[in-house]
Each structure stands twice: as C-alpha cells, then as structure tokens.
Design an enzyme around this catalytic site. Structure first.
Site, PDB file in Angstrom:
ATOM      1  N   SER A  98     126.309 -41.438 -80.676  1.00  0.00           N
ATOM      2  CA  SER A  98     125.305 -40.783 -79.843  1.00  0.00           C
ATOM      3  C   SER A  98     124.784 -39.519 -80.529  1.00  0.00           C
ATOM      4  CB  SER A  98     125.891 -40.497 -78.461  1.00  0.00           C
ATOM      5  OG  SER A  98     124.881 -40.170 -77.545  1.00  0.00           O
ATOM      6  N   ASP A 213     122.570 -50.394 -73.295  1.00  0.00           N
ATOM      7  CA  ASP A 213     122.654 -48.938 -73.300  1.00  0.00           C
ATOM      8  C   ASP A 213     121.569 -48.337 -72.399  1.00  0.00           C
ATOM      9  OD1 ASP A 213     122.818 -46.208 -73.918  1.00  0.00           O
ATOM     10  OD2 ASP A 213     123.318 -46.591 -76.017  1.00  0.00           O
ATOM     11  N   HIS A 241     126.630 -47.750 -73.535  1.00  0.00           N
ATOM     12  CA  HIS A 241     126.621 -46.653 -74.509  1.00  0.00           C
ATOM     13  C   HIS A 241     127.980 -46.455 -75.176  1.00  0.00           C
ATOM     14  CE1 HIS A 241     124.588 -43.291 -76.300  1.00  0.00           C
ATOM     15  NE2 HIS A 241     125.434 -42.391 -75.815  1.00  0.00           N
TER      16      HIS A 241
END
Length: 260
Positions: A98, A213, A241
């Site tokens: 991320s 996601d 995610h």
C-alpha cells in the site's frame, strides 16, 4: 531481534530482524496506518525457509519515534536508505504494501535502488493514493474520532472473512500510530504523484494486487505493470487490500519463488 536505527538526529525507527543469518534478505515496508506487525504471517514462515526478514516501522507508526514532521515520500525514502546503510544490506528484496509500496517506489527512484536487486509491490498506493474526497473524509474522521476511522479502514480492508479477534488485533495496530502522523500520511497520499518515479525502476518487479481491493483499485496495478520495466502482475482473485493474509500461502510461495 528488535532494535532501533537512527535515521536523522533525534529520530529512531524500530526494526524487527528475524533470522539475521538468512541467505537472502527481504525488507518489508508496511502500509498506513499499520506497522511491521502486519507481516506476521510472512515472518512465521519465510525465516524457516532460509530468508532474513526485516520489518521496520515508519517514523510516527508502531514502535518508532513519532516526530511532528517528516511524513512525505522523500523523507520516508531517506529513512529506508538510512536503515539499509546502517545494516549494510546488499542485494535485497524490498516488499512494500500500500503506502509502503509508494515509499518503496520513491526509494528506488530517489536513491537509484541502492542495495536492492528485486522489488515487490503489494496493492501499492501508486502512482496515486487517495482522491481529494476520500482524503477529506479520512482527515475529518482522524481529527474527530480516530478509533472509528481505523475501524472503518479495517472493515473495508479485507475481502475474505476475518474473525472479531483478528479485527481487534488489526484495529489496535492502527492505534499505535500518532494522530498527527496518521493525518499527515493522508495528506501525502492525496498530494503526491509517483508517475515520474516509475521509469526509474530498473530491477525485476513483482506486482501483487487483490482484484477486490476497495482501497486501491486493481486498475492501478495494471498501470504500474504497464509503466515499470521488467515487471509482472499477479492478480489475487480472493483478496481485497490484504493478500499477505487473505491468500497468505499463495503469497508466501510466490514471494519465495520470485526471490529464488
């Protein structure tokens, strides 16, 4: 083994170093607003396969110092450089998740990939992060009810079922960060763009992204794959995610296979 590394005068970041005698080294860079603990299910497995696994907490997060400033990609990339230099790491793999993936991209561009031979981007918040609308809501929630904001992030993070105990653990991880650092990273994710950095990555790159996601759309992984030379994209069909947990066996196997 846990210890601290000075990254600038008065600022230390926490480093978890498992199996220092391992044959190959993976430096894990966590996502917002978490810590190195998010990679527990990699640290449980990969060191036993002979890998040295290093997880650091960014400044402002986890066990690291929490200064009032320094929450932009250049400074965070410089912190990574300080750790790599202090530990004299060479020929390593960086695995960034991320926002950690965004920091890894900036590191590769800003420091010419110093010490890094392979790159893994996991649901990377790149080349862009949050929209202005998303950032505004997250900032408002952070300044008014940060625990509720973190709970909301936890609730949208995963595609597969998580137990209430796992949710609590994940939630508490987010609360370890300072409020000001949590907010500052939201601004960074809103304002910074990594488009110019992508052409400066010249090492084999594995892009892992959950197709479900809800935080960073899968289309952004496709864009990274198109822009980064020597990259390959592996969709994770049952992940949101968090493929490092949702499909952890596949994730760990793929990571080990890619590194060799």
């Amino acid at each position: 083994m846990g210890y601290y590394v000075n990254v600038e005068p008065g600022v230390k970041v926490y480093v978890e170093d498992v199996n220092p005698g391992g044959n190959k080294t993976i430096l894990f860079i966590h996502g917002w607003p978490l810590s190195h603990k998010q990679f527990e299910y990699q640290f449980d497995v990969l060191p036993a396969l002979g890998y040295r696994c290093i997880g650091l907490d960014w400044r402002g997060f986890g066990k690291s110092d929490k200064p009032i400033d320094g929450y932009h990609y250049d400074r965070l990339a410089d912190d990574i450089k300080a750790v790599i230099s202090a530990l004299q790491l060479h020929n390593i793999t960086i695995a960034g998740h991320s926002t950690g993936g965004a920091i890894a991209i900036r590191y590769m561009a800003r420091h010419h990939g110093y010490g890094v031979s392979k790159l893994v981007l996991i649901d990377a918040a790149a080349p862009t992060g949050f929209t202005a609308v998303t950032a505004k809501k997250l900032l408002t929630d952070t300044y008014n009810d940060r625990p509720q904001m973190i709970q909301g992030v936890t609730d949208t993070f995963f595609f597969q079922y998580i137990s209430s105990r796992f949710s609590d653990w994940f939630f508490q991880m987010g609360l370890e960060a300072a409020g000001w650092s949590t907010a500052a990273i939201i601004v960074t994710l809103r304002d910074e763009n990594l488009q110019p950095d992508l052409d400066k990555i010249h090492v084999p790159t594995l892009i892992i992204h959950g197709i479900h996601d809800q935080v960073i759309p899968f289309a952004q992984a496709q864009e990274l794959n198109n822009r980064i030379k020597y990259s390959q994209l592996v969709p994770f069909e049952y992940s949101g995610h968090g493929p490092f947990w949702e499909e952890r066996n596949k994730f760990n196997h793929l990571l080990a296979q890619f590194i060799g």
